[in-house]
Design an enzyme around this catalytic site. Sequence first.
Site, short mmCIF file in Angstrom:
data_model
loop_
_atom_site.label_atom_id
_atom_site.label_comp_id
_atom_site.label_asym_id
_atom_site.label_seq_id
_atom_site.Cartn_x
_atom_site.Cartn_y
_atom_site.Cartn_z
N ASN A 127 0.88 -1.17 0.00
CA ASN A 127 0.00 0.00 0.00
C ASN A 127 0.92 1.22 0.00
O ASN A 127 1.50 1.56 1.03
CB ASN A 127 -0.90 -0.02 1.24
N LYS A 152 0.17 4.24 -0.26
CA LYS A 152 -0.43 5.47 0.30
C LYS A 152 -0.17 6.63 -0.66
O LYS A 152 -0.18 6.42 -1.86
CB LYS A 152 0.10 5.70 1.73
N HIS A 178 -9.42 1.48 4.77
CA HIS A 178 -8.14 1.60 5.49
C HIS A 178 -8.36 2.51 6.70
O HIS A 178 -9.13 3.47 6.62
CB HIS A 178 -7.06 2.16 4.57
N GLU A 232 -6.69 4.84 7.85
CA GLU A 232 -6.45 6.27 7.56
C GLU A 232 -7.67 6.89 6.89
O GLU A 232 -7.97 8.07 7.11
CB GLU A 232 -5.19 6.42 6.68
N GLU A 266 -5.27 -4.79 10.54
CA GLU A 266 -4.23 -3.78 10.75
C GLU A 266 -4.50 -3.03 12.05
O GLU A 266 -5.29 -2.08 12.06
CB GLU A 266 -4.22 -2.77 9.60
N GLY A 272 2.91 2.22 10.78
CA GLY A 272 3.90 3.28 10.62
C GLY A 272 4.64 3.62 11.91
O GLY A 272 5.35 4.61 11.98
N SER A 327 3.74 -2.29 10.21
CA SER A 327 5.19 -2.42 10.37
C SER A 327 5.74 -3.79 9.95
O SER A 327 6.65 -4.32 10.59
CB SER A 327 5.60 -2.07 11.80
P1 13P Z 1 3.27 0.30 7.63
O1 13P Z 1 3.71 -1.00 7.00
O2 13P Z 1 4.05 1.49 7.14
O3 13P Z 1 3.20 0.19 9.11
O4 13P Z 1 1.76 0.58 7.12
C1 13P Z 1 0.83 -0.42 7.24
C2 13P Z 1 -0.39 -0.05 6.45
O5 13P Z 1 -1.10 0.87 6.81
C3 13P Z 1 -0.67 -0.78 5.22
O6 13P Z 1 -1.95 -0.53 4.75
#
Ligand code: 13P
Length: 250
Positions: free
Chosen positions: A9, A11, A94, A96, A166, A172, A212
């Site tokens: 992903n 982003k 997601h 976010e 997740e 992150g 992560s």
């Molecule tokens: P990270 O791998 O950067 O922690 O992000 C996970 C994520 O949100 C994947 O959709």
Amino acid sequence: MRKKVIAGNWKMNKLPNETIDFIDRLIPKIKDTENEVVLCVPYTDLFYAILTAQNTNIKIGAQNMHFEEKGAYTGEVSGQMLKAINVDYVIIGHSERRQYFGETDETVNKKVKSAFANGLKPIVCVGESLEQRENGEEKEIVTSQTRLALNGLNNEQVQNVIIAYEPIWAIGTGKTATSEDANNMCKIIRAEIEKIYGQNIAQRVIIQYGGSVKPQNAKELFETSDIDGALIGGASLKVEDFEQIVNYNK
Ligand code: 13P
């Protein structure tokens, strides 16, 4: 035996030229994998990604979609539009998007239905916040998010959904859930699906872990009973890291 689905992903990262370069470099490194490889890229990179990945084992996904086919929704992109340029997957709900863009369990459910109606494979994200985990509510949160996301789907559709567990506190932050904890949560999600749709279907659903994931922890996570791959943010932006995760079993 369920296939492992390793999805990046990106982003809001990478321009078209970086997308083309990334995929060109990734192609030879992962061409022999038996795992499903997916890159979910920004809308503006989709077309370039699809052309570059044509006739390879890399599938391309979007990171969101609108649930309506078309209409007066300024700035939105529909499932029909994604399908028309040969997008295969779409991330839905997601954290976010739930956190910053008002996505709810109801819009997630509408988007999942619209994804199927347009021949896209939805990757549905579920996961608890740090506060919810500290209050011991994580099981209730993820089972309810799962149930509501799948509401009204037929059996065929449910077995083709990908769920990405997740935990928000692991995204992150560099803090990965332990493989045991992540696997337990994936088991809980599978048990919830089994309760509603039966064991046969529940055993077919791909459940990913995200938060992560890196080359150093991927193997341990993927060797558990119920984690069927990952949704990867940061580590999917570097060819060397992403390739190592895809090739964890080589
Ligand atoms: P990270 O791998 O950067 O922690 O992000 C996970 C994520 O949100 C994947 O959709």
